[in-house]
Design a protein around this motif. Structure first.
Motif, PDB file in Angstrom:
ATOM      1  N   ALA A  12     -38.768 -68.467  46.382  1.00 36.56           N
ATOM      2  CA  ALA A  12     -37.390 -68.948  46.461  1.00 36.56           C
ATOM      3  C   ALA A  12     -37.160 -69.913  45.303  1.00 36.56           C
ATOM      4  O   ALA A  12     -38.107 -70.488  44.756  1.00 36.56           O
ATOM      5  N   ASN A  15     -35.770 -76.074  45.660  1.00 35.64           N
ATOM      6  CA  ASN A  15     -34.780 -76.777  46.464  1.00 35.64           C
ATOM      7  C   ASN A  15     -34.743 -78.224  45.991  1.00 35.64           C
ATOM      8  O   ASN A  15     -35.754 -78.931  46.042  1.00 35.64           O
ATOM      9  N   ASP A  18     -36.382 -80.946  48.170  1.00 41.87           N
ATOM     10  CA  ASP A  18     -37.824 -81.029  48.428  1.00 41.87           C
ATOM     11  C   ASP A  18     -38.403 -82.255  47.733  1.00 41.87           C
ATOM     12  O   ASP A  18     -38.022 -82.594  46.614  1.00 41.87           O
ATOM     13  N   ALA A  78     -43.409 -81.344  49.882  1.00 37.42           N
ATOM     14  CA  ALA A  78     -43.514 -79.889  49.742  1.00 37.42           C
ATOM     15  C   ALA A  78     -44.795 -79.519  49.020  1.00 37.42           C
ATOM     16  O   ALA A  78     -45.339 -78.430  49.225  1.00 37.42           O
ATOM     17  N   VAL A 152     -44.424 -73.555  46.465  1.00 35.01           N
ATOM     18  CA  VAL A 152     -43.472 -74.026  47.473  1.00 35.01           C
ATOM     19  C   VAL A 152     -42.440 -72.938  47.738  1.00 35.01           C
ATOM     20  O   VAL A 152     -42.138 -72.606  48.886  1.00 35.01           O
ATOM     21  N   GLY A 153     -41.908 -72.358  46.679  1.00 34.91           N
ATOM     22  CA  GLY A 153     -40.928 -71.281  46.825  1.00 34.91           C
ATOM     23  C   GLY A 153     -41.516 -70.038  47.476  1.00 34.91           C
ATOM     24  O   GLY A 153     -40.876 -69.395  48.300  1.00 34.91           O
ATOM     25  N   LEU A 155     -44.152 -69.843  49.549  1.00 36.50           N
ATOM     26  CA  LEU A 155     -44.433 -70.081  50.963  1.00 36.50           C
ATOM     27  C   LEU A 155     -43.163 -70.003  51.824  1.00 36.50           C
ATOM     28  O   LEU A 155     -43.224 -69.633  52.991  1.00 36.50           O
ATOM     29  N   LYS A 156     -42.030 -70.330  51.226  1.00 38.68           N
ATOM     30  CA  LYS A 156     -40.760 -70.254  51.956  1.00 38.68           C
ATOM     31  C   LYS A 156     -40.342 -68.804  52.235  1.00 38.68           C
ATOM     32  O   LYS A 156     -39.573 -68.559  53.161  1.00 38.68           O
ATOM     33  N   THR A 157     -40.814 -67.870  51.430  1.00 40.51           N
ATOM     34  CA  THR A 157     -40.407 -66.470  51.617  1.00 40.51           C
ATOM     35  C   THR A 157     -41.438 -65.650  52.368  1.00 40.51           C
ATOM     36  O   THR A 157     -41.156 -64.507  52.720  1.00 40.51           O
ATOM     37  N   GLU A 160     -44.580 -66.908  58.476  1.00 38.25           N
ATOM     38  CA  GLU A 160     -45.466 -67.967  58.969  1.00 38.25           C
ATOM     39  C   GLU A 160     -46.541 -67.354  59.856  1.00 38.25           C
ATOM     40  O   GLU A 160     -46.347 -66.310  60.458  1.00 38.25           O
TER      41      GLU A 160
END
Length: 161
Positions: A12, A15, A18, A78, A152-153, A155-157, A160
């Protein structure tokens, strides 16, 4: 024949809300300050505001894991970027520091499920360190910040556990 295209997870966009931490060793500060500048410049360039970047200075590279663990466990960040320099000397001391710090930071990253990019320069001379801190080999602090933003980006996509 049907060609199946696998699903690829793409990071992603960063942000701007973050928060990022940077743990930086004071030993070899001539070099680590340049690594720190590279990391901060990269984060700012990605739209992370100065107020969301926290820096913790530790005495040397050996102390990176403890400070990184404290910050990682806080849940506020983050990613925690770790920067240090170990220059080979006349003994094998550098090998023990490098191995211990690398293994500890990897374990903390897995336990906390948080990116901890490793910007620990392991070099033979001050000249090699400076070349990797904004010299002709680039800036490893900046590269660590790029890795932090990417992870970070990413892991957001990803789903989980």
């Amino acid at each position: 024949m049907l060609v199946v295209v696998p699903t690829e997870f793409k990071p992603a966009e960063p942000n701007s809300k973050d928060r990022y931490a940077i743990v930086v060793a004071q030993w070899n500060q001539l070099v680590t300050d340049k690594l720190l500048d590279g990391a901060i410049t990269t984060l700012l360039g990605a739209g992370i505001s100065e107020g969301l970047i926290n820096v913790a200075r530790v005495p040397g590279s050996w102390e990176l894991p403890l400070a990184a663990q404290q910050l990682a466990r806080s849940g506020r960040y983050a990613a925690v970027i770790c920067l240090g320099v170990v220059i080979r000397g006349e003994t094998t001391h550098d090998e023990h520091i490098n191995r211990g710090v690398s293994l500890a930071l990897g374990q903390i990253s897995l336990e906390c499920e948080l990116p901890l990019p490793l910007g620990l320069l392991t070099v033979n001379s001050l000249e090699q360190a400076l070349a990797r801190a904004g010299g002709d080999v680039g800036n490893k602090g900046s590269e660590c910040a790029e890795a932090a933003l990417h992870m970070v980006g990413l892991l957001k996509t990803m789903p989980e556990a």
